[in-house]
Write an enzyme that holds these catalytic residues in place. Sequence first.
Site, PDB file in Angstrom:
ATOM      1  N   ASP A 158       0.934  -1.053  -0.013  1.00  0.00           N
ATOM      2  CA  ASP A 158       0.067   0.367   0.118  1.00  0.00           C
ATOM      3  C   ASP A 158       0.796   0.877  -0.017  1.00  0.00           C
ATOM      4  O   ASP A 158       2.352   1.713   0.662  1.00  0.00           O
ATOM      5  CB  ASP A 158      -1.141  -0.044   1.284  1.00  0.00           C
TER       6      ASP A 158
HETATM    7  C1  BGC Z   1      -5.174   3.011   0.133  1.00  0.00           C
HETATM    8  C2  BGC Z   1      -4.926   1.976  -1.017  1.00  0.00           C
HETATM    9  C3  BGC Z   1      -4.936   3.054  -2.786  1.00  0.00           C
HETATM   10  C4  BGC Z   1      -3.441   3.706  -2.327  1.00  0.00           C
HETATM   11  C5  BGC Z   1      -3.397   4.768  -3.467  1.00  0.00           C
HETATM   12  C6  BGC Z   1      -3.605   4.222   0.069  1.00  0.00           C
HETATM   13  O1  BGC Z   1      -3.802   5.210   0.339  1.00  0.00           O
HETATM   14  O2  BGC Z   1      -5.169   2.678   1.289  1.00  0.00           O
HETATM   15  O3  BGC Z   1      -6.762   2.021  -1.394  1.00  0.00           O
HETATM   16  O4  BGC Z   1      -4.868   1.779  -3.417  1.00  0.00           O
HETATM   17  O5  BGC Z   1      -3.749   4.980  -1.357  1.00  0.00           O
HETATM   18  O6  BGC Z   1      -4.116   5.940  -3.897  1.00  0.00           O
END
Ligand code: BGC
Length: 876
Positions: free
Chosen positions: A316
Site C-alpha cells: 500500500d
Molecule cells: C489506499 C489504497 C490506494 C492507494 C493509492 C492508499 O492510501 O489505502 O487503497 O489504492 O492509497 O491511492
Amino acid sequence: MPDEPTPSAHPGRPSTEGADTPRAPGAPDAADPAPVAAGAPGRGHARVRGGRGRLSRRAVLLALAGGGGAAATVALARGTAHAGPRAAPGASGSRADGLLARLTLDEKVGLLHGAPDPASLGQAGYVPGVPRLGIPPLRLADGPAGIRVRGTATALPAPVMLAAAFDPGLARAYGRVLGREGRALGQDVLLAPMVNLIRTPYAGRNFETFSEDPLLSADLVAELVRGVQAEGLVATVKHFALNNQERDRDSVDVRADDQTAHETELRGFEAAVAAGAGAVMAAYNKVGGVHAAESAALLTTVLRERWGFDGWVMSDWDAVHTTAGALTAGLDMEMPGGARYGAPLRDAVRAGRIPEAAVDRAVRRALAVRDRLGLLDQPPAARPARDAASGARLALRVATAGATLLRNEGAALPLTGPAARSIAVIGPTASVPFVSGGGSAHVVPDAAARPFDAIRARAGADATVAHAVGEDLFGRPLPPLVPAVDLDAVRVAAGATWSRTATLTTAEADEWTFLVHYSGTRPTVTLDGAELFPVRQGVAEFFAGGLLAAAPDGLAVRRVTLRLAAGDHTLAVTAPGGTDGQLFRLRAVSGADRAADVAEAVGHARVAAAVVLFAYEDATEGQDRTSLALPGNQRDLIEAVTAVNPRTTVVLNTSSAVTMEWLDRTAAVLQMYYPGQEGAAATTAVLFGDADPGGRLTQTFPAAEDRHPTAGDPRRYPGRDGIEEYSEGVHIGHRWYEKEGIAPLFPFGHGLSYASFAHEDLIAAPGEGGGVDVTFTVRNTGDRPGVDVPQIYLGASPDLAARGIDQPRSLLAGYRRLELAAGERRRVTVHLTARTLSSWSTAVGGFVLGTGRRALRVARSAADPGLRATVEVRSG
Ligand code: BGC
C-alpha cells in the site's frame, strides 16, 4: 474560472511523485507463520481439476520430502481448485525469464518501485518501463468504483451497493466496465477490488468493500477480478490482510487466530487468487506484531505456499518499513516511491547483503503477470476507446439492483395516486447528488443528474414537486462585515497574496459553521486569533468525504462548527495566489439559518401528499466514523418533517450502517448507499415502482451504538495499546448477533420487494464434490414482477463440535437472486460447496469437512426462521 475539481489521486498528496520519506524500521517478522499442513478433509474437498492447481517450487520440494510437505501440497491444490479462466501460468515464465536475463541490476530495481510519472494522467502510481527491452511503463489507478484519473470517468455505485444485489454475474459485468475503462484511460493496473470484510460499522472504507460475510465477499471478488482482467487490466486485490478499519491504520496490530483469519477475512483473498488476480496489495496495519507488508506468514506462507499465488505483491502507499525484511517476506514492489526499494535495495545487492536472486524473483513475478495479460506484447495492443454509454447503463443497472428497501409501512412505496403527484423533496443530496465516496475511491463522473430533477420529471408536468434543502452543506455569504468586504468570490492573482481583517458582529450567542471554498492553496482564516481551518497532520489532511469535501462547482471545501458569543469577532483572511491564481469564498451557517432551513422543509412537507427526504453520511478513507447516527442536523430535520407528514420516505445515501432513532416516525426507508452517476435515475425508478428494489443488506444494521460485534470492548475495537484482538472469532457480522441473541435494527440479508414470495418444497441432498444441493421452489405470490433473494443458512456440524471446533450457529452457505413475474414459480437448486461446509482445524492446520446431521433453512434474512430441513453431510 475555478480550477477543475481534483479527482487525481488524493488532493494535495503526491500521487506518482514518489514520496520517498523514510520510515522507522518495522518490527521483526512474526515467529508464528500460519501452518501449511492440512488434513485430508474428505474426498469432497479434492476438487482439483487437471492442470489448474499449480504448486510452487517450495511446495513441490516439500511434497517430495513427504510428511508436512505432502500436506502442504494438499492445501495448495485445494487453494487453487476453484481456478477460473486463468491462463496457464507457466506459459509466461519464459518471456519473463528471457527479459530478466537481459536486465541490468539498475533496471531490475527500477521495475520494483514507483517513481514520478513524466506524463501523468493523474493516476495514483507509476512504474517506469525499460524502453531498450520494450518493457512499457505501468500506470496504476484507483479504485473500486471507477477509474480515478485526472478528469472524469464512469462513476459506478460503491462496491457495497454492488454487493447488495447478491449477484456474482453483475460483479463480473462491473469488473468488465472497470477493465475496459481503465485500459481506455491509459491504465495498466487497477488498485481494486478491496475485499476486507466489514467487521465494524465504524470503518471508514466500508463502502469500498462488499460485505461482512466471507462467502458473499468471496463470490463477488472472484467474479469482479475475472471481469477486470478479461479486459486486459491487472486487478489488485487489497488490502492484504485484516485491514478492517482506518483508525490507526498504519500501526494497529491485529491479533486473529488462524481459524478466525482463514474462515473470515482471508476467504475473499483466497477466492481472488483462485480467480487469477494478478496483483495483491499488502496492507498498512500489522498482523501478529509485523507490518503486513513485511509479513512472511501472510505474503509467503499463506499467499504463495498455501494458495499458490503466482502474481506480484505491491505495498500500500508508503507502507514499506524495511528493505531486506520486506523483500524476503515476499513483498515484490514498493509504491509509490523507492525509499526502501530504490537506492537502498540496489546498494544492498551490490554490497552482497541481499542476493540478486531475491530481486530476480520479484521482477519475474511482476513481468509474468504483465505477460499473461498481454502487457508485454510487441507491438503493444491498441487500447480500446472509452464506452461511456455502456458504463452508464451498467451503473444504472447496479444502482437499481442494489437499491435496498428497508421499511415500507402501509405500502407507502411505490409512490402512486396522489402521493405520486404532490411531493416535497427534501434534503441537500436531492439537489447535490451524492455520487461517490471519499478518499482514494472518489471518482468524478462525466455527469450526474440531481435526484430532485429526476423525480420532478417522472412525476410529470401536472404534479407539484417542490424542493427544500433542509440542511445547508455549503453555507451562505457571511453577514455584513466592518469594514465592508465581500468574501463570497475573491480572486487572487498568481503570485499575489490577498489579506483582509474585518469585524463580524453577532447579535446573540449561537452555533456557527464556517466554510472555506478554495481552488488553490487553502487560505488561512483566523477568528479572534484562532485558526479555523488548520492543515491537519498525516492522511487526515488528504482525505475528506465524497460529498462534503467539494462544493457543487468543484472548489475544495473545509468546514468547522463552533459556538460564538454575542458581540464583535475579528476575522482575518490571508490567501496566496500561488502559481495559477485562485478563487476562494468564506461562508457560514448560523444556528438561526439552520432553524430557517428546517422550517422551510416543514412548510413544504405539510402541504405535500408525500415526502421524499434524502439523508446522507459521508465516509472516507483515512478516518473511521465516530458515530453511527446521521451527522449534522438531520435527526432534527427528519423529526420535524415526519411530525407534519408521516408519509415520509427517507432515502439514505450512507456508506454503511446507520442507527435510526427516528425510524418509527417514517413510512419507508430506502438505502441507496453511494449510488454512482446514475443514482438519481435509479432512486426515482425504485420510488415510483418502475423497478423493484433489488438489494438486500450485506451487513447487519445495529439497533444502537452499543449493540454490535465490536461494541463494548476497546481491545476488540479500536484496539488498546496498539493491539486489537479479533476476539469475536469466527462470529463476524450476523453470526455474532445470532450467537449473542441480540436483535439488530435490520438483519443481514434483509430487503423488501414490491412483490411477495413463497418458498416451498425444500429438499437437501449430498451434491457433487462433497457439497450439498439445496432444492426448493420460489413462487411470486404478488401481482407484479419482483426480485427475491432466498438465502441458505447452515447450522453447525455435530462432528466438528465434538472435536471442539468453534462454529457459527448458522452461516450463509448459499443464495440465489431471482427475478420472477407475477404468479411465476421456479424450482431452484443452490449448491453449497464442500469448502462452505468445512471449518478450519488448528490441530490439522487446514479445512476439515463438517460432517454429520446439519440443520439448514431457506430464509429471507439471517434473522428469518425460514423454511427448514436437515442434511446428512458425509465425507466421500
Ligand atoms: C489506499 C489504497 C490506494 C492507494 C493509492 C492508499 O492510501 O489505502 O487503497 O489504492 O492509497 O491511492
